[in-house]
Design a protein around this motif. Sequence first.
Motif, PDB file in Angstrom:
ATOM      1  N   MET A   1       0.818  -1.198   0.000  1.00 49.38           N
ATOM      2  CA  MET A   1       0.000   0.000   0.000  1.00 49.38           C
ATOM      3  C   MET A   1       0.857   1.254   0.000  1.00 49.38           C
ATOM      4  N   ALA A   2       1.862   1.249   0.882  1.00 48.73           N
ATOM      5  CA  ALA A   2       2.761   2.401   0.955  1.00 48.73           C
ATOM      6  C   ALA A   2       3.450   2.602  -0.393  1.00 48.73           C
ATOM      7  N   GLY A   3       3.858   1.489  -0.990  1.00 47.06           N
ATOM      8  CA  GLY A   3       4.560   1.571  -2.271  1.00 47.06           C
ATOM      9  C   GLY A   3       3.692   2.160  -3.360  1.00 47.06           C
ATOM     10  N   ILE A   4       2.438   1.704  -3.411  1.00 47.98           N
ATOM     11  CA  ILE A   4       1.543   2.233  -4.447  1.00 47.98           C
ATOM     12  C   ILE A   4       1.237   3.714  -4.172  1.00 47.98           C
ATOM     13  N   GLY A   5       0.964   4.015  -2.894  1.00 49.94           N
ATOM     14  CA  GLY A   5       0.684   5.403  -2.524  1.00 49.94           C
ATOM     15  C   GLY A   5       1.846   6.310  -2.877  1.00 49.94           C
TER      16      GLY A   5
ATOM     17  N   LEU B   1     -13.362  -4.476 -10.095  1.00 49.66           N
ATOM     18  CA  LEU B   1     -12.863  -4.200  -8.753  1.00 49.66           C
ATOM     19  C   LEU B   1     -11.486  -4.801  -8.554  1.00 49.66           C
ATOM     20  N   LEU B   2     -11.311  -5.999  -9.125  1.00 50.02           N
ATOM     21  CA  LEU B   2     -10.029  -6.673  -8.925  1.00 50.02           C
ATOM     22  C   LEU B   2      -8.908  -5.994  -9.711  1.00 50.02           C
ATOM     23  N   ALA B   3      -9.284  -5.240 -10.729  1.00 50.13           N
ATOM     24  CA  ALA B   3      -8.272  -4.502 -11.474  1.00 50.13           C
ATOM     25  C   ALA B   3      -7.678  -3.389 -10.609  1.00 50.13           C
ATOM     26  N   ASN B   4      -8.424  -2.998  -9.602  1.00 49.97           N
ATOM     27  CA  ASN B   4      -7.940  -1.997  -8.656  1.00 49.97           C
ATOM     28  C   ASN B   4      -6.981  -2.692  -7.680  1.00 49.97           C
ATOM     29  N   PRO B   5      -5.703  -2.307  -7.698  1.00 47.41           N
ATOM     30  CA  PRO B   5      -4.724  -3.034  -6.891  1.00 47.41           C
ATOM     31  C   PRO B   5      -4.952  -2.914  -5.384  1.00 47.41           C
ATOM     32  N   ILE B   6      -5.766  -1.950  -4.986  1.00 46.27           N
ATOM     33  CA  ILE B   6      -6.008  -1.764  -3.552  1.00 46.27           C
ATOM     34  C   ILE B   6      -7.032  -2.792  -3.051  1.00 46.27           C
ATOM     35  N   THR B   7      -7.889  -3.239  -3.953  1.00 42.51           N
ATOM     36  CA  THR B   7      -8.953  -4.175  -3.575  1.00 42.51           C
ATOM     37  C   THR B   7      -8.434  -5.368  -2.780  1.00 42.51           C
ATOM     38  N   SER B   8      -7.450  -6.074  -3.336  1.00 46.25           N
ATOM     39  CA  SER B   8      -6.987  -7.286  -2.668  1.00 46.25           C
ATOM     40  C   SER B   8      -6.359  -6.970  -1.313  1.00 46.25           C
ATOM     41  N   LEU B   9      -5.781  -5.782  -1.191  1.00 47.71           N
ATOM     42  CA  LEU B   9      -5.142  -5.416   0.083  1.00 47.71           C
ATOM     43  C   LEU B   9      -6.195  -5.236   1.171  1.00 47.71           C
ATOM     44  N   VAL B  10      -7.254  -4.504   0.843  1.00 45.89           N
ATOM     45  CA  VAL B  10      -8.318  -4.269   1.819  1.00 45.89           C
ATOM     46  C   VAL B  10      -9.003  -5.593   2.165  1.00 45.89           C
ATOM     47  N   GLU B  11      -9.265  -6.391   1.131  1.00 42.79           N
ATOM     48  CA  GLU B  11      -9.954  -7.670   1.338  1.00 42.79           C
ATOM     49  C   GLU B  11      -9.123  -8.631   2.197  1.00 42.79           C
ATOM     50  N   THR B  12      -7.842  -8.699   1.911  1.00 42.24           N
ATOM     51  CA  THR B  12      -6.987  -9.605   2.673  1.00 42.24           C
ATOM     52  C   THR B  12      -6.907  -9.181   4.132  1.00 42.24           C
TER      53      THR B  12
ATOM     54  N   ASP C   1     -13.377 -16.860   0.445  1.00 42.34           N
ATOM     55  CA  ASP C   1     -13.627 -17.486  -0.855  1.00 42.34           C
ATOM     56  C   ASP C   1     -12.998 -16.696  -1.987  1.00 42.34           C
ATOM     57  N   ASP C   2     -12.889 -15.375  -1.778  1.00 44.91           N
ATOM     58  CA  ASP C   2     -12.374 -14.535  -2.850  1.00 44.91           C
ATOM     59  C   ASP C   2     -10.872 -14.320  -2.772  1.00 44.91           C
ATOM     60  N   PHE C   3     -10.214 -14.980  -1.831  1.00 43.53           N
ATOM     61  CA  PHE C   3      -8.778 -14.735  -1.695  1.00 43.53           C
ATOM     62  C   PHE C   3      -7.981 -15.585  -2.668  1.00 43.53           C
ATOM     63  N   LYS C   4      -7.079 -14.955  -3.396  1.00 44.94           N
ATOM     64  CA  LYS C   4      -6.131 -15.683  -4.227  1.00 44.94           C
ATOM     65  C   LYS C   4      -4.775 -15.011  -4.067  1.00 44.94           C
ATOM     66  N   TRP C   5      -3.728 -15.804  -3.955  1.00 45.79           N
ATOM     67  CA  TRP C   5      -2.389 -15.226  -3.850  1.00 45.79           C
ATOM     68  C   TRP C   5      -2.069 -14.384  -5.083  1.00 45.79           C
ATOM     69  N   GLY C   6      -2.662 -14.837  -6.189  1.00 43.86           N
ATOM     70  CA  GLY C   6      -2.433 -14.119  -7.445  1.00 43.86           C
ATOM     71  C   GLY C   6      -2.869 -12.662  -7.370  1.00 43.86           C
ATOM     72  N   TYR C   7      -3.967 -12.408  -6.648  1.00 40.16           N
ATOM     73  CA  TYR C   7      -4.437 -11.025  -6.527  1.00 40.16           C
ATOM     74  C   TYR C   7      -3.393 -10.174  -5.820  1.00 40.16           C
ATOM     75  N   LEU C   8      -2.832 -10.743  -4.752  1.00 40.83           N
ATOM     76  CA  LEU C   8      -1.790 -10.005  -4.033  1.00 40.83           C
ATOM     77  C   LEU C   8      -0.569  -9.808  -4.916  1.00 40.83           C
ATOM     78  N   GLY C   9      -0.276 -10.861  -5.700  1.00 42.24           N
ATOM     79  CA  GLY C   9       0.859 -10.768  -6.629  1.00 42.24           C
ATOM     80  C   GLY C   9       0.650  -9.650  -7.624  1.00 42.24           C
ATOM     81  N   TYR C  10      -0.598  -9.516  -8.072  1.00 43.94           N
ATOM     82  CA  TYR C  10      -0.926  -8.443  -9.008  1.00 43.94           C
ATOM     83  C   TYR C  10      -0.670  -7.080  -8.360  1.00 43.94           C
TER      84      TYR C  10
ATOM     85  N   MET D   1       2.679  -2.278  -7.697  1.00 48.64           N
ATOM     86  CA  MET D   1       3.472  -1.402  -6.847  1.00 48.64           C
ATOM     87  C   MET D   1       4.868  -1.206  -7.414  1.00 48.64           C
ATOM     88  N   VAL D   2       5.488  -2.343  -7.811  1.00 46.86           N
ATOM     89  CA  VAL D   2       6.866  -2.263  -8.317  1.00 46.86           C
ATOM     90  C   VAL D   2       6.919  -1.335  -9.526  1.00 46.86           C
ATOM     91  N   ILE D   3       5.933  -1.478 -10.413  1.00 38.16           N
ATOM     92  CA  ILE D   3       5.953  -0.670 -11.630  1.00 38.16           C
ATOM     93  C   ILE D   3       5.759   0.818 -11.335  1.00 38.16           C
TER      94      ILE D   3
END
Lengths: 419, 285
Positions: free
Chosen positions: B174-178, B227-238, B249-258, B263-265
């Motif tokens: 989150m900090a990285g994206i912000g 919603l999942l295209a929004n990178p913050i979504t998975s952070l709040v959900e997790t 049910d909606d948790f996937k490691w892939g979402y966090l990876g996304y 963030m890196v980019i």
Amino acid sequence: MKTVIRIENISKDYRLGEVGTGTISRDINAWLAKIRGKENPNLKINEKTKFFLSGEIHKALDNVSFDVQEGDVLGIIGKNGAGKSTMLKILSRVTTPTEGTFKVKGRIASLLEVGTGFHPELTGRDNIFLNGAILGMRKQEIKSKFDEILEFSGVEKFIDTPVKRYSSGMYVRLAFAVAAHLEPEILIIDEVLAVGDIAFQNKCMGKMSEVSKQGRTVLFVSHNMAAVQRLCKTGILLEDGKIKYSGETTKVIEEYFKSSFASRAVFDISLPENTQDMEGFAYRLQIEDLDGNPISTIPVGKKWQVRIYFRMNKRTSHFIIGIGISNTMDVNFRTTWSSPMEIEKGEYEVVFRDTNILMSAGEYKILIGLTSFQRSIQYAENIAVLRISEIDEINDERILRISGNGLVLNPMEMELIKK
Amino acid sequence: MENNYEEWTLVVKPNTKWFELHLSDLWRYRDLIMLFVKRDFVSVYKQTILGPLWYIIQPILTAITYSIIFGSMAQLSTAGLPKLLFYLSGITMWNYFSECLNKTSNTFIQNAHIFGKVYFPRLTVPVAIIISNLFTFLFQFSLFLTILLFYYFTRTDIHPNKFMFLLPVLLLIMAGIGLGLGIIISSLTTKYRDLRFLIAFGVQLLMFATPVIYPLSSMLGKKKLLLLANPITSLVETFRMGFTGVGGDDFKWGYLGYSFSFMVIVLILGVILFNKVEKSFMDTV
């Protein structure tokens, strides 16, 4: 001698008027072209209309090169707009040059303005740390110098009070104290001496010469010629973004005054339309040295005189001509008049020669009056500016040339009595 | 005079390469970063009666407001959680992100007076903002924990689980994206002030595209993908899943990876752009 700063062909362009091409899309085009290694498409348009756009670029610095040796105290002087500030901004890395390179050896720190980054809500103590860190000090470094800084600033009592409650003098003193204890190899200073009272100014000057004596390099930009002369060994005179003169400080300052004020030593006095009706009138005033050469700025201690050209339209008895000198605060400083005389019709010149009074540096206004039997023939205020500069032509240690030491600089006779 | 290039400690040229980032400078100025953090944190509540308590009052009032408007009036799902807890979990995370973004996006304009006088690595300012917001987050997080504990002991449907230990990772992303987005925007605002207005309500709108006031599980199909295209979504959900146990049910490691890749980019883009702008921004700001 080691070269610690090398400035090579530095230029800095500023675009006048609106910044940017105006629209995002044109900026993006220019940027894409740059990435692909092509020429900026917008620039090409400019090339064609070069005539039209030629005035849009202002060269604040134009191909300036110089070296600074280790331990030098270099003064940079020049009129407003000569490029001093731009030079300093580049040296202190606030902005980059458009062309050219500059190279530095060692840590460089600048005091473009004291108190940068002071936060009004924080206490003096917190601000010492914050400001020190902004200027490039490590926390440990500041801690070890904290007491020294505090003592130098003289605000010990208020150190735990937010600085917004400080008087402006205290604020500046604290800020300068932090900066003065910075120990970079190269120090850049701009006009800090303009602040504080005399005692504090002297303290600052002392600290600065101390810094230079330690073998560190100082670049000093100021309008205060006395300070430049006292502190700097060498100097650079900038004019219109170019180096006009560089060399020994005294020479540089001389050049500065020559180029700045050469034109204003002769003042025409404005007159009513019909001068024929006047008994007589003065029409020109000239400030000159004792050889009669017009000089616009008089170094403290140099002898000067005022020459007034006047015409009498008829014979006048009990004629008196006088001048008055007042300072910019409208304090009447001196008045001098001739003894009453009989005067024939004709053209005259009168010279008022300075006696041994050393007027302090600054600008003075001159007024003239012509009377006959205490009846005014002509009276004109503010007709000329007399400029006394801080630069001394006298070598007398007792004479302080800092403004604020009073209007008259002549030392009093002193006698020491041992009991 | 010997003109050995290596001898100079600093060489300034008009055109630097894209990747000359001087990140080591940032490390050298770490004390300054910490002092900025202190300044940012302390100066906010100086001369207030409640002091740092304000950091807690704001989210709790927001959560109560949301409970009334979105929970009771609009009847939006809270995934079976108590309303206050549900909204607070979203707000706590979202606040950190939006504060980071809002504040870093003003870096150049707000600090023009300092930047114009002294050189220090400009990146210290946004980095300090990220860190000082972390302290704000800790206040708000402890509020959330208190409420969580209250419900944990009074109800049976709250299931904190091992995913809560992902919190540091979530915060980092989150900090990285912000920071990344913030400095991109701050770099662009030196020339185009319009972005300042855009960012102010843009962040607000983005909140509605993030599962803050509704759970991801209440969205289906295309809406969910969006919603999942929004990178913050998975952070709040997790975050919500780790501390309360809902939405597994909606948790996937892939979402966090996304989110992490995102963030890196933005971070790399941001730092490069920021670095480019900081050299000459005094001439354009």
